[in-house]
Design a protein around this motif. Structure first.
Motif, mmCIF file in Angstrom:
data_model
loop_
_atom_site.group_PDB
_atom_site.id
_atom_site.type_symbol
_atom_site.label_atom_id
_atom_site.label_comp_id
_atom_site.label_asym_id
_atom_site.label_seq_id
_atom_site.Cartn_x
_atom_site.Cartn_y
_atom_site.Cartn_z
ATOM 1 N N TRP A 270 -17.582 8.190 -0.490
ATOM 2 C CA TRP A 270 -17.183 6.940 0.153
ATOM 3 C C TRP A 270 -17.088 5.766 -0.817
ATOM 4 C CZ3 TRP A 270 -20.694 3.149 -0.515
ATOM 5 C CH2 TRP A 270 -22.056 3.435 -0.517
ATOM 6 N N GLN A 271 -17.752 5.841 -1.980
ATOM 7 C CA GLN A 271 -17.653 4.726 -2.917
ATOM 8 C C GLN A 271 -16.233 4.560 -3.448
ATOM 9 O OE1 GLN A 271 -20.701 5.379 -5.888
ATOM 10 N NE2 GLN A 271 -22.276 4.345 -4.692
ATOM 11 N N ASP A 272 -15.529 5.662 -3.678
ATOM 12 C CA ASP A 272 -14.135 5.563 -4.123
ATOM 13 C C ASP A 272 -13.263 4.937 -3.042
ATOM 14 O OD1 ASP A 272 -14.659 6.658 -6.585
ATOM 15 O OD2 ASP A 272 -14.129 8.706 -6.010
ATOM 16 N N MET A 273 -13.511 5.301 -1.779
ATOM 17 C CA MET A 273 -12.733 4.722 -0.681
ATOM 18 C C MET A 273 -12.985 3.221 -0.568
ATOM 19 S SD MET A 273 -12.847 7.624 2.318
ATOM 20 C CE MET A 273 -14.521 8.241 2.116
ATOM 21 N N VAL A 274 -14.235 2.807 -0.689
ATOM 22 C CA VAL A 274 -14.564 1.384 -0.614
ATOM 23 C C VAL A 274 -13.941 0.635 -1.793
ATOM 24 C CG1 VAL A 274 -16.447 -0.293 -0.684
ATOM 25 C CG2 VAL A 274 -16.687 1.772 0.679
ATOM 26 N N ALA A 275 -13.911 1.251 -2.973
ATOM 27 C CA ALA A 275 -13.313 0.614 -4.151
ATOM 28 C C ALA A 275 -11.822 0.359 -3.934
ATOM 29 C CB ALA A 275 -13.526 1.483 -5.380
ATOM 30 N N TRP A 276 -11.120 1.316 -3.334
ATOM 31 C CA TRP A 276 -9.695 1.126 -3.073
ATOM 32 C C TRP A 276 -9.462 0.098 -1.971
ATOM 33 C CZ3 TRP A 276 -6.040 2.117 -6.306
ATOM 34 C CH2 TRP A 276 -6.211 3.135 -7.247
ATOM 35 N N LEU A 277 -10.332 0.053 -0.982
ATOM 36 C CA LEU A 277 -10.243 -1.007 0.028
ATOM 37 C C LEU A 277 -10.444 -2.373 -0.622
ATOM 38 C CD1 LEU A 277 -12.284 0.548 3.000
ATOM 39 C CD2 LEU A 277 -9.833 0.055 2.981
ATOM 40 N N ALA A 278 -11.357 -2.458 -1.576
ATOM 41 C CA ALA A 278 -11.585 -3.703 -2.302
ATOM 42 C C ALA A 278 -10.335 -4.117 -3.068
ATOM 43 C CB ALA A 278 -12.769 -3.545 -3.257
ATOM 44 N N ALA A 279 -9.716 -3.161 -3.748
ATOM 45 C CA ALA A 279 -8.521 -3.457 -4.532
ATOM 46 C C ALA A 279 -7.376 -3.944 -3.636
ATOM 47 C CB ALA A 279 -8.091 -2.213 -5.315
ATOM 48 N N LEU A 280 -7.142 -3.255 -2.524
ATOM 49 C CA LEU A 280 -6.083 -3.675 -1.601
ATOM 50 C C LEU A 280 -6.353 -5.062 -1.036
ATOM 51 C CD1 LEU A 280 -5.333 -0.400 0.424
ATOM 52 C CD2 LEU A 280 -3.747 -1.646 -1.058
ATOM 53 N N SER A 281 -7.596 -5.330 -0.702
ATOM 54 C CA SER A 281 -7.950 -6.641 -0.136
ATOM 55 C C SER A 281 -7.728 -7.752 -1.153
ATOM 56 C CB SER A 281 -9.409 -6.633 0.326
ATOM 57 O OG SER A 281 -9.619 -5.658 1.320
ATOM 58 N N LEU A 282 -8.111 -7.500 -2.402
ATOM 59 C CA LEU A 282 -7.904 -8.497 -3.450
ATOM 60 C C LEU A 282 -6.426 -8.812 -3.643
ATOM 61 C CD1 LEU A 282 -10.484 -7.192 -6.088
ATOM 62 C CD2 LEU A 282 -10.558 -9.426 -4.959
ATOM 63 N N ILE A 283 -5.605 -7.778 -3.684
ATOM 64 C CA ILE A 283 -4.176 -7.970 -3.946
ATOM 65 C C ILE A 283 -3.479 -8.622 -2.759
ATOM 66 C CG2 ILE A 283 -2.000 -6.769 -4.382
ATOM 67 C CD1 ILE A 283 -3.689 -4.621 -5.877
ATOM 68 N N ILE A 284 -3.632 -8.044 -1.573
ATOM 69 C CA ILE A 284 -2.923 -8.556 -0.390
ATOM 70 C C ILE A 284 -3.417 -9.949 -0.020
ATOM 71 C CG2 ILE A 284 -2.562 -8.196 2.091
ATOM 72 C CD1 ILE A 284 -2.576 -5.185 1.527
ATOM 73 N N GLY A 285 -4.732 -10.138 -0.003
ATOM 74 C CA GLY A 285 -5.274 -11.432 0.386
ATOM 75 C C GLY A 285 -4.787 -12.567 -0.501
#
Length: 478
Positions: A270-285
């Protein structure tokens, strides 16, 4: 039958629950002219709950009701943060709601029940308790967003929030059911033990994925952020301030309980999944926030980017990652309250200061308040020595130490991009000429004082950030 040993750890929760019901009854007998008593009593309840929590700060975990409830340093620190931010939200809200004919006891009762839901989420020792707390918070939030029933935007925001929130809650519950099917328990401690020893992890991992979807929605992380801009923009600003601040700390508590206390042995997945959610949030936001002219909508998209930083800490796990994420959640709650407080400060009856253009010329009309707004925007942008800078630095440092170099680099790039739209607000305040009704400060003295304290706290706490960080690190022993 519950024993005294079961009830003692739940002292603050029992008090808030009983006091909220008592306030509901008292408010029935108050006229509109005496509604200020409800406001005072709600603040008194939060102060008393804070005293009860701080008085018996749990340095070692204490369990109640067969491990359904846990009280530890993590829960106590987060709860005190929730009380303080919720109290500030109540003070901000009073003049705003009075100007619009929305100053009703329901706001305070629903707010207190939302606080109770946050407390249960933070102290959950079981998926059952966690879900009950989450739904109590969610249902109270839906009611708050739809308070202005004569406003089509508020009604639309409440409906969107309700429909999408129900969908996310269903996904979270579905994930919990699969975890229960794989481990045979709802207790987070027993799930952790079973996750470490189970042979076939397929069903368990499917459950983790669905739980992550629910967690991401409650945070407003991309790509599960579709509700957040519309709800933040459509809800009355005082309600937006409440739902954008304190619940972020509760959401962190929920994520920590589920991901570490529950399925911690599966962190490699799950840490890899959370890391990708973090990346998407940073970019889109950050990219979408760049083109916004409505300040509430801009702050909504910036929330998504801040969730990306918070997820960066969760993705690392361990003492450094969780303490950094917890520090970020507390810091962001304080900053978000101040940001929406600035909008309330410039709003008056018949005028909503929701556009960036409404802040034009604030420096020429009220230099002191312009400086306070500068503190808020600088902290959100991560400018030293404000609190937001240390929050970002802590999660970036933890990311580098744990080997997530690519995510740390992305975080730095996105922080630079994000600074632009915060600096745009500063630019219109200091260098543009005021227009019309804009840049005029609300006359309420309590509101001005609350904003001054909130904005100044971002500088003072930034100078003494190590004090908050020390508590966050203490909550997660190595």
């Amino acid at each position: 039958m519950p024993t005294i040993a079961d009830l003692v750890p739940l002292g603050p929760e029992i008090f808030v629950c009983a006091a909220a019901f008592a306030l509901l009854m008292v408010d029935l007998f108050l006229s509109d002219q005496r509604r200020g008593l409800t406001h005072f009593l709600a603040l008194f309840i939060l102060v008393t709950a804070a005293v009860l929590t701080a008085r018996d700060m749990a340095m070692v975990p204490v369990y109640g009701f067969g491990n359904l409830f846990v009280r530890d340093t993590v829960s106590d620190v987060l709860k005190i943060g929730v009380y303080l931010v919720a109290g500030a939200s109540f003070i901000y809200a009073k003049p705003y709601l009075q100007d619009r004919g929305l100053f009703k006891g329901e706001f305070y009762v629903l707010g207190l029940f939302a606080v109770l839901g946050m407390m249960l989420m933070i102290s959950s020792g079981s998926m059952l308790t966690l879900y009950l707390g989450l739904e109590l918070l969610a249902l109270s939030s839906y009611g708050l967003v739809g308070m202005d029933r004569d406003n089509p935007r508020s009604t639309e925001a409440a409906m969107k929030y309700f429909v999408l929130g129900s969908l996310a809650s269903g996904m979270l519950l579905y994930g919990m059911s699969m975890v229960y099917g794989a481990t045979g328990s709802l207790q987070l401690g027993e799930i952790q033990a079973a996750a470490a020893s189970v042979g076939d992890r397929t069903l368990l991992l499917f459950g983790v994925v669905f739980m992550l979807v629910g967690i991401a929605f409650k945070f407003g992380a991309a790509p599960f952020h579709m509700w957040l801009p519309d709800v933040y923009t459509g809800a009355p600003t005082a309600i937006t301030l409440f739902i954008s601040s304190a619940p972020k700390m509760a959401a962190f508590g929920m994520a920590y309980r589920l991901l570490d206390s529950g399925v911690g042995p599966l962190d490699a997945y799950w840490q890899d999944m959370v890391a990708w959610l973090a990346a998407l949030s940073l970019i889109i936001g950050n990219l979408v926030a760049l083109v916004q002219t409505n300040l509430k909508r801009m702050l909504a998209y910036s929330t998504i980017s801040h969730v990306g930083f918070l997820f960066m800490g969760i993705a690392q796990g361990g003492q450094a990652g969780y303490s950094a994420a917890m520090f970020y959640a507390i810091s962001y709650a304080i900053m978000s309250a101040a940001a929406f407080g600035a909008i309330i400060l410039l709003s008056r009856k018949g005028f909503e200061a929701e556009d960036i253009a409404d802040f034009r010329g604030l420096w020429s009309r009220n230099p002191m308040q312009a400086m306070f707004v500068l503190f808020v925007m600088a902290s959100l942008a991560g400018v030293p020595p404000f609190l937001g800078f240390w929050a970002k630095l802590e999660v970036l440092r933890a990311a580098v130490d744990s080997g997530l170099i690519w995510l740390a680099v992305l975080g730095v790039v996105c922080a630079v991009i994000g600074a632009f739209y915060y600096l745009r607000v500063i630019k219109v305040m200091f260098f543009d000429e005021p227009e019309g009704e804009g840049a005029k400060i609300h006359p309420d003295g309590h509101l001005r004082l609350m904003f001054a304290v909130n904005a100044s706290a971002l500088l003072v706490l930034g100078l003494f950030a190590e004090w908050i960080l020390g508590w966050c690190r203490l909550a997660f022993p190595v």
